[in-house]
Motif scaffolding. Sequence first.
Motif, PDB file in Angstrom:
ATOM      1  N   UNK A 144       0.153  17.442 -12.268  1.00  0.00           N
ATOM      2  CA  UNK A 144       1.649  16.458 -12.153  1.00  0.00           C
ATOM      3  C   UNK A 144       0.903  15.164 -11.491  1.00  0.00           C
ATOM      4  N   UNK A 145      -0.143  14.743 -10.659  1.00  0.00           N
ATOM      5  CA  UNK A 145       0.228  13.550  -9.764  1.00  0.00           C
ATOM      6  C   UNK A 145      -0.946  12.687 -11.582  1.00  0.00           C
ATOM      7  N   UNK A 146      -1.774  13.406 -12.484  1.00  0.00           N
ATOM      8  CA  UNK A 146      -2.370  12.648 -13.111  1.00  0.00           C
ATOM      9  C   UNK A 146      -1.783  11.953 -14.448  1.00  0.00           C
ATOM     10  N   UNK A 147      -0.349  12.557 -14.433  1.00  0.00           N
ATOM     11  CA  UNK A 147       0.084  12.904 -15.574  1.00  0.00           C
ATOM     12  C   UNK A 147       1.087  11.550 -14.807  1.00  0.00           C
ATOM     13  N   UNK A 173      -1.425  11.642  -4.886  1.00  0.00           N
ATOM     14  CA  UNK A 173      -1.779  12.281  -3.683  1.00  0.00           C
ATOM     15  C   UNK A 173      -2.242  10.858  -2.923  1.00  0.00           C
ATOM     16  N   UNK A 174      -2.496  11.016  -1.327  1.00  0.00           N
ATOM     17  CA  UNK A 174      -2.675   9.331  -0.925  1.00  0.00           C
ATOM     18  C   UNK A 174      -3.330   8.874  -1.408  1.00  0.00           C
ATOM     19  N   UNK A 175      -4.643   8.453  -1.895  1.00  0.00           N
ATOM     20  CA  UNK A 175      -5.203   7.564  -2.385  1.00  0.00           C
ATOM     21  C   UNK A 175      -4.789   7.088  -3.485  1.00  0.00           C
ATOM     22  N   UNK A 176      -3.807   7.667  -4.487  1.00  0.00           N
ATOM     23  CA  UNK A 176      -3.404   7.383  -5.288  1.00  0.00           C
ATOM     24  C   UNK A 176      -1.995   6.396  -4.773  1.00  0.00           C
ATOM     25  N   UNK A 179      -3.204   2.899  -4.155  1.00  0.00           N
ATOM     26  CA  UNK A 179      -4.188   1.903  -5.620  1.00  0.00           C
ATOM     27  C   UNK A 179      -2.302   1.919  -5.972  1.00  0.00           C
ATOM     28  N   UNK A 180      -0.950   2.750  -6.308  1.00  0.00           N
ATOM     29  CA  UNK A 180      -0.281   2.185  -6.915  1.00  0.00           C
ATOM     30  C   UNK A 180       0.505   0.778  -6.175  1.00  0.00           C
ATOM     31  N   UNK A 181       0.403   1.309  -4.356  1.00  0.00           N
ATOM     32  CA  UNK A 181       0.903  -0.027  -3.305  1.00  0.00           C
ATOM     33  C   UNK A 181       0.549  -1.616  -4.214  1.00  0.00           C
ATOM     34  N   UNK A 182      -1.053  -1.341  -4.153  1.00  0.00           N
ATOM     35  CA  UNK A 182      -2.531  -2.285  -4.023  1.00  0.00           C
ATOM     36  C   UNK A 182      -1.401  -3.003  -6.022  1.00  0.00           C
ATOM     37  N   UNK A 183      -1.546  -2.140  -6.730  1.00  0.00           N
ATOM     38  CA  UNK A 183      -1.761  -2.718  -7.509  1.00  0.00           C
ATOM     39  C   UNK A 183       0.802  -3.369  -7.972  1.00  0.00           C
ATOM     40  N   UNK A 203       7.058   4.169   2.549  1.00  0.00           N
ATOM     41  CA  UNK A 203       6.160   4.213   1.270  1.00  0.00           C
ATOM     42  C   UNK A 203       7.532   3.295   0.441  1.00  0.00           C
ATOM     43  N   UNK A 204       8.100   2.937   0.681  1.00  0.00           N
ATOM     44  CA  UNK A 204       8.260   1.702   0.411  1.00  0.00           C
ATOM     45  C   UNK A 204       8.901   0.177   1.366  1.00  0.00           C
ATOM     46  N   UNK A 205       8.181   0.662   2.706  1.00  0.00           N
ATOM     47  CA  UNK A 205       8.926  -0.648   4.365  1.00  0.00           C
ATOM     48  C   UNK A 205       7.178  -0.953   3.940  1.00  0.00           C
TER      49      UNK A 205
END
Length: 313
Positions: A144-147, A173-176, A179-183, A203-205
């Motif tokens: 699911x996370x990879x999708x 997962x936490x690492x991804x 990554x999403x936040x940085x991207x 997360x939005x904070x």
Amino acid sequence: MGKRAETGTGIVAEGIQRSFGNVQALRNMDFTAPAGEVTALIGPNGSGKTTLLLILASLLAPDSGSVRINGFDPLTHPAEVRSAVGWMPDTLGTWEALTSAEILATVGTFYGLTRTHAAARAAELLETVHLEDFADQPARVLSRGQQQRLSLARALIHDPSVLLLDEPASGLDPGSRVDLRVLLRRLAAEGKTVLVSSHVLSELDEMADRAVFVARGETVKAQSLSDAGAQARWYTIRALNTGSLLRQIDEQRIEYRQPGDRHGPQVQVRLAGEDAAADLLRTLVLADVAVTAFAPAGGALEETYMSLDTDRR
Ligand SMILES: Nc1ncnc2c1ncn2[C@@H]1O[C@H](COP(=O)(O)OP(=O)(O)OP(=O)(O)O)[C@@H](O)[C@H]1O
């Protein structure tokens, strides 16, 4: 062409209405998301977030109201809007028999990229979302996370200037998530308009510059994260001796509560803002209260959310 022309002017929607049968999903929604910022879209289940995102992506027509994406109306200029917009739905959808690389390259050609360019862009994005090892695997074998990560790559394939993301972190997962936040922060810094809907306010904070709160198909509040951080909120305080802490708080006539906590006794105080927090901490220390913890009790967006009169439907 200057930077502004490249990246656009963002999203402006006014008076949007949309019903499904007798359910009014959007009642009279005004909404803006400026270029160069990450805007969070927050609201309870059924408040109209996905309906709004579909309208902004030109995948659903509003019953009335006006939408401008980089100045273009999706109804009269659908081609301009679709090439400007990258849309990440909350599920990947069909095409599970194709490989990850094929899905991205095929979508790239839909957006007018040459086959060679689309294949190169697909490879680049698979690396960005750490799926390079799955490039030649059918999408149905992805977790699911990879999708979700493939879905993000698909939204970015044509280098859109406006990104619409519906629950992008769900299943990651936490690492991804990091990554999403940085991207997303990087894309906003490049001048793109980034709109993210999520229920995970902490997360939005970390990710957003501003937040738009919706309820029952209307915008109920728009707030910058710096204003949210500076507003009146609950702070948690712990001290070696809770009795002496409470005596000082009583003396200052500050509103407080004592929620149960499995990490030991704590006191929560309602403070007007960061200045009031700094003042109280100074007072406690000068009064010899042995303070061991002093911090906001919850995230800034959670504080706003809980203070609004929102409900589910
Ligand atoms: N295609 C549809 N047919 C009928 N009703 C719909 C349709 N799409 C949305 N609705 C209704 O419109 C309202 C808003 O739905 P929407 O999916 O936009 O909410 P949401 O804020 O995205 O919710 P969630 O947080 O649960 O994802 C809901 O009451 C929903 O039942």
